[in-house]
Design an enzyme around this catalytic site. Structure first.
Site, mmCIF file in Angstrom:
data_model
loop_
_atom_site.group_PDB
_atom_site.id
_atom_site.type_symbol
_atom_site.label_atom_id
_atom_site.label_comp_id
_atom_site.label_asym_id
_atom_site.label_seq_id
_atom_site.Cartn_x
_atom_site.Cartn_y
_atom_site.Cartn_z
ATOM 1 N N CYS A 70 1.000 -1.019 0.054
ATOM 2 C CA CYS A 70 -0.101 -0.027 -0.037
ATOM 3 C C CYS A 70 0.940 1.202 0.094
ATOM 4 O O CYS A 70 2.129 1.136 0.216
ATOM 5 C CB CYS A 70 -0.935 0.149 1.282
ATOM 6 S SG CYS A 70 0.149 0.151 2.599
ATOM 7 N N HIS A 99 5.569 -4.803 8.767
ATOM 8 C CA HIS A 99 5.514 -6.194 9.207
ATOM 9 C C HIS A 99 5.718 -7.219 7.980
ATOM 10 O O HIS A 99 4.952 -7.979 7.428
ATOM 11 C CB HIS A 99 4.178 -6.838 9.952
ATOM 12 C CG HIS A 99 4.323 -6.121 11.343
ATOM 13 N ND1 HIS A 99 2.926 -6.105 12.035
ATOM 14 C CD2 HIS A 99 5.042 -5.643 12.034
ATOM 15 C CE1 HIS A 99 3.351 -5.486 13.046
ATOM 16 N NE2 HIS A 99 4.702 -5.425 13.243
ATOM 17 N N HIS A 132 3.786 2.133 11.975
ATOM 18 C CA HIS A 132 2.540 1.846 12.691
ATOM 19 C C HIS A 132 2.253 3.081 13.714
ATOM 20 O O HIS A 132 1.112 2.982 14.163
ATOM 21 C CB HIS A 132 2.673 0.591 13.472
ATOM 22 C CG HIS A 132 3.303 -0.640 12.748
ATOM 23 N ND1 HIS A 132 4.621 -0.850 12.605
ATOM 24 C CD2 HIS A 132 2.479 -1.500 11.866
ATOM 25 C CE1 HIS A 132 4.733 -2.104 11.761
ATOM 26 N NE2 HIS A 132 3.566 -2.225 11.456
ATOM 27 N N CYS A 154 2.337 6.022 8.998
ATOM 28 C CA CYS A 154 1.567 6.230 8.045
ATOM 29 C C CYS A 154 0.744 7.412 8.027
ATOM 30 O O CYS A 154 0.116 7.386 9.023
ATOM 31 C CB CYS A 154 0.491 5.018 7.564
ATOM 32 S SG CYS A 154 -0.282 5.096 6.286
ATOM 33 N N GLU A 184 0.284 -0.604 16.249
ATOM 34 C CA GLU A 184 -0.374 0.808 15.805
ATOM 35 C C GLU A 184 -1.462 0.904 16.999
ATOM 36 O O GLU A 184 -1.787 2.278 17.325
ATOM 37 C CB GLU A 184 -1.192 0.470 14.781
ATOM 38 C CG GLU A 184 -2.215 1.739 14.255
ATOM 39 C CD GLU A 184 -3.114 1.366 13.098
ATOM 40 O OE1 GLU A 184 -2.728 0.481 12.210
ATOM 41 O OE2 GLU A 184 -4.284 1.790 12.902
ATOM 42 N N THR A 222 -6.405 1.013 11.641
ATOM 43 C CA THR A 222 -6.449 0.936 10.191
ATOM 44 C C THR A 222 -6.435 -0.471 9.435
ATOM 45 O O THR A 222 -6.958 -0.229 8.362
ATOM 46 C CB THR A 222 -5.218 1.818 9.867
ATOM 47 O OG1 THR A 222 -4.000 1.375 9.958
ATOM 48 C CG2 THR A 222 -5.113 3.271 10.208
ATOM 49 N N SER A 281 -1.238 -8.084 10.632
ATOM 50 C CA SER A 281 -2.678 -8.067 11.012
ATOM 51 C C SER A 281 -3.521 -8.090 9.852
ATOM 52 O O SER A 281 -4.427 -8.805 9.663
ATOM 53 C CB SER A 281 -3.169 -6.848 11.729
ATOM 54 O OG SER A 281 -4.235 -6.674 11.874
ATOM 55 N N ASN A 282 -2.982 -7.090 8.712
ATOM 56 C CA ASN A 282 -3.946 -7.389 7.612
ATOM 57 C C ASN A 282 -3.894 -8.473 6.793
ATOM 58 O O ASN A 282 -4.859 -9.038 6.158
ATOM 59 C CB ASN A 282 -3.657 -6.048 6.678
ATOM 60 C CG ASN A 282 -2.208 -6.084 5.895
ATOM 61 O OD1 ASN A 282 -2.425 -6.379 4.848
ATOM 62 N ND2 ASN A 282 -1.486 -5.468 6.481
ATOM 63 N N SER A 324 1.909 -5.406 3.262
ATOM 64 C CA SER A 324 3.265 -5.193 3.580
ATOM 65 C C SER A 324 4.322 -6.315 2.611
ATOM 66 O O SER A 324 5.514 -6.299 3.227
ATOM 67 C CB SER A 324 3.923 -5.190 5.120
ATOM 68 O OG SER A 324 3.082 -6.234 5.712
HETATM 69 S S1 SF4 Z 1 -3.007 2.667 7.276
HETATM 70 FE FE1 SF4 Z 1 -1.512 0.628 7.057
HETATM 71 S S2 SF4 Z 1 -2.468 -0.417 5.326
HETATM 72 FE FE2 SF4 Z 1 -3.200 1.499 5.222
HETATM 73 S S3 SF4 Z 1 -2.400 2.841 3.835
HETATM 74 FE FE3 SF4 Z 1 -1.122 3.291 5.864
HETATM 75 S S4 SF4 Z 1 0.230 1.581 6.264
HETATM 76 FE FE4 SF4 Z 1 -1.037 0.965 4.522
#
Ligand code: SF4
Length: 366
Positions: A70, A99, A132, A154, A184, A222, A281-282, A324
């Site tokens: 992302c 991660h 995070h 982020c 996070e 997030t 996590s994602n 990630s």
């Molecule tokens: S919040 Fe996390 S998953 Fe969403 S764009 Fe930012 S780093 Fe990527």
């Protein structure tokens, strides 16, 4: 098992390069990803006698779109790479920048040193906070030691912090929907002064002792999508009438898009392989969504973790990757499948992502 390139050879690239890559992948055309080494390995598994060649099994591989990196992850990696170029190694990164072990090892090979506590950072060393986010106490500790800090948090995580602070300033009790112990969540809890209550489930909501007429607000981790949090938020809204939360558009676009894509993928495949780290996590959530759709789903770091029995009866194999996980690891899984039979690769049509986040000022022009 497919052999990976050495981590330093990984070109994780700037945001534009990744977006171009995503655009190129967004096609339903068959897009073979052959490598000489994979073919050689496949040939090595065939019958040895002349003229005894048996037909190899055929598999279809369908890639989810979007998948993998992302914009927040691309930015975080680029911050470390640019810091290494600008200031020279070593630079210190608090916690895994994202991660993914492959990404971390790649950056280690270039001179990044990963630590869990700022006390491990020598005086004066360039210090980077991970994507995070971190608690205020960490920011204050770094300032107290006058460490030169680059913040790779982020921007969407920072947005959650700011939203939470605004709610608390309005006199509301803040409820954070997220997973206990996730960095996070630790960062968000530590960024907001005032009462913040963590809930992880609808059962947690039922157990809350906050009186029902209390003005409350919620924010969410997030890496939880709109779909993940819907039940919890409905339960909160039933209990608390004076409640506010962020607009749906504030939820991380990447989390939602990858989850929608894996749901779509589940309609077309017999098994799903999610490329990602066990502590991502994602990525875990992507695997769960596949399993909830009734498709056997497995989370693997790379091709070496693929068990042949998972795919032995599968005609069509779906692959996606957590936010990630670099694309090179998806290609590694495909290479490993090629050792088991003929593979035809296609990509589901899906949402195009063109989001890029700006780098910190100190690095933007280096
Ligand atoms: S919040 Fe996390 S998953 Fe969403 S764009 Fe930012 S780093 Fe990527």
């Amino acid at each position: 098992m497919a052999s990976l390139p050495m981590p330093p050879a990984l070109n994780m690239g700037p945001p534009r390069a990744v977006n171009e890559q995503n655009r190129a992948a967004a096609t339903t055309e068959v897009a073979p990803v052959r490598t000489g080494s994979a073919d050689a390995r496949a040939a090595g598994r065939g019958p040895s006698g002349a003229g005894e060649k048996q037909p190899r099994r055929a598999m279809k591989v369908i890639l989810a779109q979007p998948r993998g990196f992302c914009a927040g992850v691309v930015r975080a990696i680029e911050i470390v790479e640019r810091a290494l170029e600008k200031y020279g190694p070593p630079v210190y990164v608090r916690h895994e920048i994202v991660h993914n072990k492959f990404v971390v090892d790649s950056l280690k090979a270039k001179g990044a040193i990963f630590v869990e506590e700022l006390s491990e950072v020598p005086q004066g060393a360039v210090t980077i906070f991970s994507a995070h986010g971190v608690a205020k106490s960490v920011v204050n500790e770094a300032a107290g030691r006058r460490l030169p800090v680059l913040d790779a948090t982020c921007p969407l995580v920072t947005k959650v912090h700011n939203q939470g602070k605004r709610y608390v300033a309005q006199g509301r009790v803040l409820i954070l929907v997220g997973h206990a112990g996730h960095p996070e969540v630790e960062g968000t809890l530590g960024q907001i002064d005032g009462p913040v209550v963590l809930v992880q489930s609808e059962q947690d909501v039922a157990a809350l002792t906050i009186p029902p007429d209390t003005p409350v607000a919620y924010v969410t981790q997030t890496t939880l999508s709109v779909d993940d949090t819907r039940g919890i938020i409905v339960a909160l809204e039933r209990r608390y009438h004076n409640i506010v939360g962020p607009e749906i558009r504030d939820i991380c676009y990447a989390t939602q898009n990858r989850q929608s894509a894996v749901r779509e993928l589940s309609h077309h495949v017999d098994v799903i392989l999610v490329v990602g780290a066990k502590n991502s996590s994602n990525s875990n959530r992507l695997r769960e969504i596949g399993a909830e759709a009734g498709i056997p789903s497995y989370l693997i770091a790379d091709g070496s973790e693929l068990a042949p029995e998972w795919v032995k009866d599968a005609n069509t194999i779906g692959i996606t990757a957590g936010a990630s996980a670099p694309e090179v690891l998806v290609e590694d899984v495909i290479d490993t499948l090629r050792t088991l039979g003929e593979v035809e690769v296609s990509t589901l049509p899906g949402r195009q992502e063109h989001i890029e986040f700006r780098l910190p000022r100190e690095l933007a022009t280096s």
